[in-house]
Enzyme design. Structure first.
Site, PDB file in Angstrom:
ATOM      1  N   ASN A 127     -13.504   5.503   7.878  1.00  0.00           N
ATOM      2  CA  ASN A 127     -12.713   6.734   7.928  1.00  0.00           C
ATOM      3  C   ASN A 127     -13.045   7.436   9.232  1.00  0.00           C
ATOM      4  OD1 ASN A 127     -11.543   9.306   7.606  1.00  0.00           O
ATOM      5  ND2 ASN A 127     -11.493   8.974   5.406  1.00  0.00           N
ATOM      6  N   HIS A 158      -4.515  11.029  -4.270  1.00  0.00           N
ATOM      7  CA  HIS A 158      -3.734  10.254  -3.294  1.00  0.00           C
ATOM      8  C   HIS A 158      -2.322  10.008  -3.813  1.00  0.00           C
ATOM      9  CE1 HIS A 158      -7.618   9.304  -1.355  1.00  0.00           C
ATOM     10  NE2 HIS A 158      -6.882   9.102  -0.274  1.00  0.00           N
ATOM     11  N   HIS A 159      -1.453   9.623  -2.891  1.00  0.00           N
ATOM     12  CA  HIS A 159      -0.043   9.317  -3.191  1.00  0.00           C
ATOM     13  C   HIS A 159       0.078   8.189  -4.221  1.00  0.00           C
ATOM     14  CE1 HIS A 159      -0.492   5.743  -0.626  1.00  0.00           C
ATOM     15  NE2 HIS A 159      -1.212   6.535   0.142  1.00  0.00           N
ATOM     16  N   LYS A 162      -0.878   4.272  -3.502  1.00  0.00           N
ATOM     17  CA  LYS A 162      -2.236   3.769  -3.212  1.00  0.00           C
ATOM     18  C   LYS A 162      -2.660   2.786  -4.298  1.00  0.00           C
ATOM     19  CE  LYS A 162      -6.901   5.181  -1.931  1.00  0.00           C
ATOM     20  NZ  LYS A 162      -6.966   4.253  -0.795  1.00  0.00           N
ATOM     21  N   GLY A 168     -12.218   4.599  -1.013  1.00  0.00           N
ATOM     22  CA  GLY A 168     -13.471   4.263  -0.331  1.00  0.00           C
ATOM     23  C   GLY A 168     -14.169   5.520   0.157  1.00  0.00           C
ATOM     24  N   THR A 169     -13.397   6.519   0.538  1.00  0.00           N
ATOM     25  CA  THR A 169     -13.983   7.773   1.030  1.00  0.00           C
ATOM     26  C   THR A 169     -14.693   8.503  -0.112  1.00  0.00           C
ATOM     27  OG1 THR A 169     -12.289   7.914   2.721  1.00  0.00           O
ATOM     28  CG2 THR A 169     -13.416   9.971   2.154  1.00  0.00           C
TER      29      THR A 169
HETATM   30  P1  NAD Z   1      -0.505  -1.937   9.066  1.00  0.00           P
HETATM   31  O1  NAD Z   1      -0.377  -3.140   8.216  1.00  0.00           O
HETATM   32  O2  NAD Z   1       0.622  -0.960   9.127  1.00  0.00           O
HETATM   33  O3  NAD Z   1      -0.845  -2.368  10.594  1.00  0.00           O
HETATM   34  C1  NAD Z   1      -1.687  -3.421  10.947  1.00  0.00           C
HETATM   35  C2  NAD Z   1      -1.102  -4.070  12.187  1.00  0.00           C
HETATM   36  O4  NAD Z   1      -2.036  -5.011  12.706  1.00  0.00           O
HETATM   37  C3  NAD Z   1       0.212  -4.825  11.884  1.00  0.00           C
HETATM   38  O5  NAD Z   1       1.225  -4.408  12.780  1.00  0.00           O
HETATM   39  C4  NAD Z   1      -0.179  -6.275  12.121  1.00  0.00           C
HETATM   40  O6  NAD Z   1       0.884  -7.080  12.604  1.00  0.00           O
HETATM   41  C5  NAD Z   1      -1.284  -6.113  13.166  1.00  0.00           C
HETATM   42  N1  NAD Z   1      -2.106  -7.306  13.314  1.00  0.00           N
HETATM   43  C6  NAD Z   1      -2.518  -8.191  12.355  1.00  0.00           C
HETATM   44  N2  NAD Z   1      -3.204  -9.190  12.915  1.00  0.00           N
HETATM   45  C7  NAD Z   1      -3.234  -8.959  14.249  1.00  0.00           C
HETATM   46  C8  NAD Z   1      -3.776  -9.650  15.357  1.00  0.00           C
HETATM   47  N3  NAD Z   1      -4.440 -10.801  15.212  1.00  0.00           N
HETATM   48  N4  NAD Z   1      -3.629  -9.111  16.586  1.00  0.00           N
HETATM   49  C9  NAD Z   1      -2.977  -7.944  16.758  1.00  0.00           C
HETATM   50  N5  NAD Z   1      -2.404  -7.248  15.746  1.00  0.00           N
HETATM   51  C10 NAD Z   1      -2.549  -7.753  14.507  1.00  0.00           C
HETATM   52  O7  NAD Z   1      -1.829  -1.215   8.572  1.00  0.00           O
HETATM   53  P2  NAD Z   1      -2.362   0.266   8.914  1.00  0.00           P
HETATM   54  O8  NAD Z   1      -1.988   1.202   7.825  1.00  0.00           O
HETATM   55  O9  NAD Z   1      -2.028   0.611  10.335  1.00  0.00           O
HETATM   56  O10 NAD Z   1      -3.934   0.028   8.751  1.00  0.00           O
HETATM   57  C11 NAD Z   1      -4.596  -0.946   9.508  1.00  0.00           C
HETATM   58  C12 NAD Z   1      -6.063  -1.010   9.073  1.00  0.00           C
HETATM   59  O11 NAD Z   1      -6.704   0.251   9.348  1.00  0.00           O
HETATM   60  C13 NAD Z   1      -6.251  -1.223   7.562  1.00  0.00           C
HETATM   61  O12 NAD Z   1      -7.401  -2.023   7.376  1.00  0.00           O
HETATM   62  C14 NAD Z   1      -6.482   0.180   7.014  1.00  0.00           C
HETATM   63  O13 NAD Z   1      -7.198   0.198   5.806  1.00  0.00           O
HETATM   64  C15 NAD Z   1      -7.275   0.774   8.147  1.00  0.00           C
HETATM   65  N6  NAD Z   1      -7.245   2.237   8.240  1.00  0.00           N
HETATM   66  C16 NAD Z   1      -8.403   2.823   8.602  1.00  0.00           C
HETATM   67  C17 NAD Z   1      -8.444   4.186   8.823  1.00  0.00           C
HETATM   68  C18 NAD Z   1      -9.719   4.782   9.342  1.00  0.00           C
HETATM   69  O14 NAD Z   1      -9.818   6.009   9.469  1.00  0.00           O
HETATM   70  N7  NAD Z   1     -10.715   3.962   9.707  1.00  0.00           N
HETATM   71  C19 NAD Z   1      -7.309   4.969   8.622  1.00  0.00           C
HETATM   72  C20 NAD Z   1      -6.117   4.342   8.236  1.00  0.00           C
HETATM   73  C21 NAD Z   1      -6.100   2.954   8.050  1.00  0.00           C
END
Ligand code: NAD
Length: 270
Positions: A127, A158-159, A162, A168-169
């Protein structure tokens, strides 16, 4: 001089957010973007992909080539666990620091990220919201100060789409409080139903509500005799995650090799 940034996963939900926020940032220059091989976004202008207008930056599918041609100084990756590990290996080989927001790593994938972090600076945080990370810190501190006389419960909303519960948070909040109180993760109570008996003094309840379009809300309750303290975080968009990732990207450039998280970025490592 602005820092040269590459975004991996540029066509994703977080990718869109990051492209827009990076374009608005005065001290970061978006110089390259990558997507998975076969994505319809490859070959397109990343500005068109993220609906922010033309940028002149074409989405590529090979991180190593994109790093070499763009001379990016830092990578932000919100993709998929396998992709993030592969990207970490590439960044370690080329000496380019990386910020990973992806979640859902297996223990083995975590070990691989740690191995990469021996060669390059790596920020990994499930997060990235600055507000949520401050709440992690404050919840543990409040637990220490209030002590055993206060019952701790965590509630998250959450919405309706989900899929996992509790978030996880919420788990991380409860685990942080448990640790601050010297309790094990076994003290978490994830559901109550039926004749569960009186609340024990050591349990930490974690409950989830689902509905509507709520981006994410978390409250930690400290319930005492005659008073209660509530610590709440409410997210109304994905921007806090993107802004936190950009802050981590600025911070990680020039750092020695190592595995860092948002507590390091925000100077809250206790
Ligand atoms: P999403 O599915 O909308 O986007 C992921 C993107 O990564 C897709 O466009 C996909 O094509 C691309 N991708 C996959 N493999 C790839 C590769 N080898 N090279 C380049 N691009 C590649 O998902 P999202 O909602 O954007 O979330 C992505 C990740 O981030 C998830 O694991 C989610 O849980 C996490 N997330 C973390 C936080 C945080 O604060 N750390 C916040 C939101 C989401």
């Amino acid at each position: 001089m602005s820092t040269r940034l590459l975004i991996a996963g540029a066509a994703g939900r977080m990718g869109h957010t990051l492209v827009r926020l990076a374009r608005q940032s005065a001290d970061l220059s978006l110089v390259a973007a990558v997507e998975r091989a076969g994505s319809p976004a490859v070959g397109q202008d990343v500005g068109a992909v993220a609906n922010v207008g033309p940028t002149g930056i074409t989405v590529q599918e090979d991180l190593s080539r994109a790093l070499e041609s763009s001379q990016a100084q830092v990578v932000i990756d919100f993709t998929h666990p396998e992709a993030s590990v592969a990207h970490a290996r590439t960044c370690a080989a080329l000496g380019v620091p990386l910020v990973v927001g992806t979640t859902g790593f297996s223990p083995q994938a975590r070990a691989e990220l740690s191995a990469c972090a021996q060669r390059v600076a790596l920020v990994v945080a499930p997060n990235m919201s600055v507000g949520v990370n401050v709440v992690f810190h404050m919840a543990a501190r409040l637990a220490q100060v209030l002590g055993e006389a206060y019952d701790v419960e965590v509630l998250e909303v959450h919405h309706r789409r989900k899929k996992d519960a509790p978030s996880g948070t919420a788990l991380r909040l409860a685990e942080g409080v448990a640790q601050a109180l010297g309790r094990t993760p076994d003290s978490l109570t994830l559901a109550r139903q039926g004749m569960v008996g009186e609340r024990t003094t050591t349990e930490i309840g974690v409950q989830a509500l689902r509905g509507g379009d709520v981006v994410g809300e978390h409250t930690v309750f400290f319930l005492g005799e005659g008073e209660r303290v509530e610590l709440t975080h409410r997210a109304t968009s994905r921007d806090p995650f993107g802004l936190g990732a950009l802050r981590a990207a600025r911070w990680v450039v020039g750092r020695p090799a190592g595995l860092y998280d948002m507590a390091d970025v925000l100077g809250m490592r206790s």
